[in-house]
Design an enzyme around this catalytic site. Structure first.
Site, PDB file in Angstrom:
ATOM      1  N   SER A 132      -6.124   9.716  -8.504  1.00 42.16           N
ATOM      2  CA  SER A 132      -7.157  10.708  -8.825  1.00 42.16           C
ATOM      3  C   SER A 132      -6.988  11.271 -10.241  1.00 42.16           C
ATOM      4  CB  SER A 132      -7.088  11.842  -7.805  1.00 42.16           C
ATOM      5  OG  SER A 132      -5.819  12.457  -7.896  1.00 42.16           O
ATOM      6  N   CYS A 149     -12.936   2.884  -6.288  1.00 41.25           N
ATOM      7  CA  CYS A 149     -13.092   3.509  -7.607  1.00 41.25           C
ATOM      8  C   CYS A 149     -14.266   2.904  -8.358  1.00 41.25           C
ATOM      9  CB  CYS A 149     -11.829   3.334  -8.414  1.00 41.25           C
ATOM     10  SG  CYS A 149     -11.493   1.610  -8.746  1.00 41.25           S
ATOM     11  N   LYS A 181       6.289   3.027  -6.042  1.00 36.07           N
ATOM     12  CA  LYS A 181       6.139   4.212  -5.171  1.00 36.07           C
ATOM     13  C   LYS A 181       4.732   4.113  -4.599  1.00 36.07           C
ATOM     14  CE  LYS A 181       4.570   7.850  -4.618  1.00 36.07           C
ATOM     15  NZ  LYS A 181       3.642   8.101  -3.478  1.00 36.07           N
TER      16      LYS A 181
HETATM   17  P1  NAD Z   1      -3.932  10.491  -5.545  1.00 37.60           P
HETATM   18  O1  NAD Z   1      -3.990  10.845  -6.976  1.00 37.60           O
HETATM   19  O2  NAD Z   1      -3.989  11.583  -4.542  1.00 37.60           O
HETATM   20  O3  NAD Z   1      -2.573   9.679  -5.221  1.00 37.60           O
HETATM   21  C1  NAD Z   1      -2.193   8.563  -5.982  1.00 37.60           C
HETATM   22  C2  NAD Z   1      -0.675   8.459  -5.977  1.00 37.60           C
HETATM   23  O4  NAD Z   1      -0.103   9.611  -6.627  1.00 37.60           O
HETATM   24  C3  NAD Z   1      -0.058   8.393  -4.595  1.00 37.60           C
HETATM   25  O5  NAD Z   1       1.018   7.500  -4.644  1.00 37.60           O
HETATM   26  C4  NAD Z   1       0.424   9.818  -4.355  1.00 37.60           C
HETATM   27  O6  NAD Z   1       1.540   9.858  -3.488  1.00 37.60           O
HETATM   28  C5  NAD Z   1       0.793  10.283  -5.754  1.00 37.60           C
HETATM   29  N1  NAD Z   1       0.583  11.713  -5.957  1.00 37.60           N
HETATM   30  C6  NAD Z   1      -0.298  12.528  -5.305  1.00 37.60           C
HETATM   31  N2  NAD Z   1      -0.234  13.780  -5.819  1.00 37.60           N
HETATM   32  C7  NAD Z   1       0.681  13.749  -6.818  1.00 37.60           C
HETATM   33  C8  NAD Z   1       1.168  14.726  -7.734  1.00 37.60           C
HETATM   34  N3  NAD Z   1       0.723  15.971  -7.723  1.00 37.60           N
HETATM   35  N4  NAD Z   1       2.103  14.350  -8.635  1.00 37.60           N
HETATM   36  C9  NAD Z   1       2.547  13.080  -8.672  1.00 37.60           C
HETATM   37  N5  NAD Z   1       2.118  12.106  -7.817  1.00 37.60           N
HETATM   38  C10 NAD Z   1       1.203  12.440  -6.906  1.00 37.60           C
HETATM   39  O7  NAD Z   1      -5.085   9.407  -5.298  1.00 37.60           O
HETATM   40  P2  NAD Z   1      -5.595   8.810  -3.912  1.00 37.60           P
HETATM   41  O8  NAD Z   1      -6.349   9.839  -3.165  1.00 37.60           O
HETATM   42  O9  NAD Z   1      -4.494   8.083  -3.232  1.00 37.60           O
HETATM   43  O10 NAD Z   1      -6.611   7.674  -4.450  1.00 37.60           O
HETATM   44  C11 NAD Z   1      -7.971   7.915  -4.664  1.00 37.60           C
HETATM   45  C12 NAD Z   1      -8.256   8.137  -6.135  1.00 37.60           C
HETATM   46  O11 NAD Z   1      -7.826   7.022  -6.873  1.00 37.60           O
HETATM   47  C13 NAD Z   1      -9.741   8.265  -6.443  1.00 37.60           C
HETATM   48  O12 NAD Z   1      -9.915   9.299  -7.387  1.00 37.60           O
HETATM   49  C14 NAD Z   1     -10.113   6.927  -7.051  1.00 37.60           C
HETATM   50  O13 NAD Z   1     -11.205   6.956  -7.944  1.00 37.60           O
HETATM   51  C15 NAD Z   1      -8.853   6.594  -7.771  1.00 37.60           C
HETATM   52  N6  NAD Z   1      -8.758   5.167  -8.011  1.00 37.60           N
HETATM   53  C16 NAD Z   1      -8.950   4.735  -9.283  1.00 37.60           C
HETATM   54  C17 NAD Z   1      -8.904   3.383  -9.552  1.00 37.60           C
HETATM   55  C18 NAD Z   1      -9.142   2.881 -10.940  1.00 37.60           C
HETATM   56  O14 NAD Z   1      -8.887   1.725 -11.180  1.00 37.60           O
HETATM   57  N7  NAD Z   1      -9.609   3.684 -11.859  1.00 37.60           N
HETATM   58  C19 NAD Z   1      -8.640   2.469  -8.518  1.00 37.60           C
HETATM   59  C20 NAD Z   1      -8.429   2.961  -7.233  1.00 37.60           C
HETATM   60  C21 NAD Z   1      -8.487   4.319  -6.995  1.00 37.60           C
END
Ligand code: NAD
Length: 497
Positions: free
Chosen positions: A227, A282, A174
Site C-alpha cells: 500500500s 493493483c 518477508k
Molecule cells: P500492505 O502495505 O498492508 O502490506 C504489504 C507488506 O508490508 C506486507 O508484507 C505487510 O506485512 C507489510 N507491512 C504492513 N504494514 C507495515 C508497516 N507499517 N511497516 C512495514 N511493513 C508493513 O499492503 P497489502 O494490503 O498487503 O496489499 C495491497 C496493496 O498493495 C494495495 O494498495 C495494492 O495496490 C498494492 N499493490 C501494488 C502493486 C504494484 O505493483 N504497484 C501490486 C500488488 C499490490
C-alpha cells in the site's frame, strides 16, 4: 489442530521461538487457518547472517548452474501448479482459476530467470585508446530482501527472489502476514529443485520485523510491493539507510472509453477488470472515463455487472472471492457509503451481500457508481474492492487531463477504434503501463512492470532487464596488455586521445 507457520532459516523449516503470533484467516468465513510468528530479532539476525555467508559461495556458482536451478524450479512449479493454487485459494479466497493465473504469472518470471546468462551480459568496446579495451561486467550485490503484499501470494514473491538469486545474490523474503502459506510452499519446492541451503530465507512478521530488515547493514536491496503509506515508509527508511529500494505502491487505474469503441467489448472488459479478484489487483480498473455519448452504456454495464456473484474459491460459478479481511470489507463499505453521501449515483450497490454457506465471509457484490466527481473520497482513495466508478467527460483531451491529474500512475487503458486517438493517449498519458483495447496491460517478464508517479518509488522496476540491473552492480574494466616494444615511463597528465 491449527498449524504454526514455520520460518525458513539456513535451509531449515523451523518453528519460531517468538511470543508474538498473529492469526491467518480464511476470508470466506474468517476462521483461523494458521498462526503466524512475528520473528524474533535473533531469528532475523540468523537468517541474514546465513544469507550473508551463503552469498560468498553462491556468487561463485557458474551462471549455467544457476540457470539450471531455475529450469528445475519452473518445471516443479508446473508439476505442482494445481496444488499451489489450491493452497493459495485457501488463504486468499481467490477462485481457483484466478489462483492458477497468479501462480502462472510467477512461473513466467522463473522461466525468464533461467535466461539469466544473456540478461547479465556486459558491454565491450575495443580500442578505446591505442591497444586499450573497456568492458563491463555485472556482479551480484549480496543479500537482497523482499516484502510482499497479500493479493498475489505466488506471483509477487516470484517477481523477486528468482531474479535476485539467478543473478548470484541471496535473498530474505518477508511474505504478507495475511497469506504466508503459499510462500512457504514456494520455498519447499525451491529447495526440492536443488537450491542450496541459505540461498533463500523466509522470516515472518509485521512492521517491527520489516523495520529490522530496512536498517540492517548487511542487506543491500529492498523490493517492496504494497500500500501507499507503507511504500513511502519503506522507500524513505530504506534509502535513509543507504539501500537500493524499489517500492511498488497503490493505484487508481482508469479506462478511457471512446464513442467509436465496440460497446460489447468495452462492457465485458470493464466488468472483468473491475470486479475480477474482488477488485484486489493493483492493476484493476477502478474508474471508467466515459467520453462523449458513452454514458448511455451505463444501464447495460450495470446489467452485466449485476450478473457476477462472489463465492467460495471452489465454486465454479463464482466470479470472484471474498475481500481479504473484515477490515478490508469495512473500508470498502465506508467508501461506498461516502460515495452515496457525497452525491455520486449508486447504480448497483453490493454492500449487502450474502453467500450461501458462508455467513461470516468478507463478501461485497459488484458495485457501480455514476456521476462521480474527482473531489469525492470514493475517487480519491484506492478502494481495492469490486467497485467501479464512472466519470463522464466530453473529449479525449479532458480524459487525458483527468487521468494525468490523478496522483497514481500504475496502469490505464483506452478502448477505441481510432489509431490516432490511441497514439495520442499512449504518448500523452503519464502512466507507466498503457493498454490499447487491453484492460489490464501487465507486461510479460521479458519487459518490466513499470508503474509511475505515486504508484512507484525508485527507478529500476520489477522483473525483466530492469530487475537484473536492480539486483546487480556494474563493474567497468579498462585493460591494456603491454607489448615489449612499447616505450614506458611515467605519464603525469590526462592522455589526449
Ligand atoms: P500492505 O502495505 O498492508 O502490506 C504489504 C507488506 O508490508 C506486507 O508484507 C505487510 O506485512 C507489510 N507491512 C504492513 N504494514 C507495515 C508497516 N507499517 N511497516 C512495514 N511493513 C508493513 O499492503 P497489502 O494490503 O498487503 O496489499 C495491497 C496493496 O498493495 C494495495 O494498495 C495494492 O495496490 C498494492 N499493490 C501494488 C502493486 C504494484 O505493483 N504497484 C501490486 C500488488 C499490490
Amino acid at each position: 489442530m491449527t498449524q504454526h507457520v514455520p520460518l525458513y532459516i539456513d535451509g531449515e523449516f523451523r518453528q519460531s521461538q517468538s511470543l508474538q503470533w498473529v492469526d491467518v484467516t480464511n476470508p470466506a468465513d474468517n476462521s483461523v487457518i494458521a498462526k503466524l510468528p512475528c520473528a524474533t530479532e535473533d531469528e532475523i539476525e540468523e537468517a541474514i547472517s546465513s544469507a550473508y555467508e551463503t552469498f560468498k559461495s553462491w556468487k561463485e556458482v557458474p551462471v549455467p548452474e544457476r540457470s539450471r536451478l531455475m529450469l528445475n524450479y519452473q518445471q516443479l512449479l508446473k508439476t505442482h501448479h494445481d496444488e499451489i493454487a489450491t493452497l493459495l485459494s485457501s488463504e486468499t479466497g481467490k477462485i481457483f482459476a484466478d489462483a492458477k493465473g497468479d501462480v502462472w504469472r510467477g512461473i513466467e518470471v522463473v522461466e525468464q530467470a533461467a535466461n539469466i546468462a544473456s540478461l547479465m551480459m556486459g558491454e565491450t568496446v575495443e580500442n578505446v585508446a591505442k591497444e586499450i579495451d573497456t568492458y563491463s561486467i555485472m556482479q551480484p550485490l549480496g543479500v537482497c530482501s523482499g516484502i510482499t503484499p497479500f493479493n498475489f501470494p505466488a506471483m509477487i514473491p516470484l517477481w523477486m527472489f528468482p531474479m535476485a538469486i539467478a543473478a548470484g545474490n541471496t535473498f530474505v523474503l518477508k511474505p504478507s502476514d495475511q497469506v504466508p502459506l503459499t510462500s512457504i510452499r514456494l520455498a519447499e519446492l525451491f529447495e526440492q529443485a536443488g537450491a542450496p541451503k541459505g540461498v533463500l530465507q523466509i522470516v515472518h512478521g509485521q512492521r517491527e520485523q520489516v523495520d529490522y530488515l530496512l536498517a540492517h547493514p548487511k542487506i543491500r536491496t529492498i523490493s517492496f510491493v504494497g500500500s501507499v503509506p507503507v511504500a513511502r515508509h519503506i522507500y524513505q527508511t530504506g534509502t535513509h539507510h543507504l539501500k537500493r529500494v524499489q517500492a511498488f505502491a497503490g493505484a487508481k487505474n482508469h479506462m478511457v472509453v471512446m464513442p467509436d469503441a465496440n460497446k460489447e467489448q468495452v462492457i465485458n472488459n470493464l466488468v472483468g477488470s473491475s470486479v475480477g479478484a474482488a477488485g484486489q489487483r493493483c492493476m484493476a480498473i477502478s474508474v471508467a472515463v466515459l467520453v462523449d455519448g458513452t454514458k448511455e452504456w451505463i444501464p447495460e454495464l450495470k446489467q452485466a455487472m449485476a450478473k457476477i456473484r462472489p463465492g467460495s474459491w471452489d465454486d465454479e460459478n463464482a466470479g470472484y472471492g471474498p475481500l481479504i479481511s473484515q477490515k478490508a470489507k469495512d473500508r470498502v463499505l465506508r467508501l461506498i457509503r461516502e460515495g452515496k453521501d457525497q452525491g455520486a449515483v449508486c447504480e448497483l450497490d453490493g454492500s449487502h451481500c450474502e453467500v450461501e454457506g458462508y455467513p461470516d465471509g468478507n463478501w461485497v457484490a459488484p458495485t457501480l457508481f455514476s456521476s462521480v466527481q474527482t473531489s469525492m473520497s470514493v475517487y480519491q482513495e484506492e478502494i481495492f474492492g469490486p467497485v467501479l466508478l464512472c466519470v463522464e467527460v466530453d473529449t479525449l483531451e479532458e480524459a487525458i487531463a483527468l487521468v494525468n491529474a490523478n496522483p497514481y500512475g500504475n496502469g490505464t487503458s483506452i478502448f477505441t477504434a481510432c489509431g490516432a486517438a490511441a497514439r495520442k493517449y499512449q504518448h500523452e498519458i503519464e502512466v507507466g503501463q498503457v493498454g490499447i483495447n487491453v484492460p489490464i496491460p501487465v507486461p510479460l517478464p521479458f519487459f518490466s512492470f513499470t508503474g509511475w508517479r505515486g504508484s512507484f518509488y525508485g527507478d529500476l522496476h520489477a522483473y525483466g532487464k530492469q530487475a537484473v540491473r536492480f539486483y546487480t552492480e556494474t563493474k567497468t574494466v579498462t585493460s591494456r596488455w603491454f607489448d615489449d616494444d612499447i616505450p614506458t615511463g611515467p605519464n603525469l597528465t590526462i592522455h589526449l586521445r
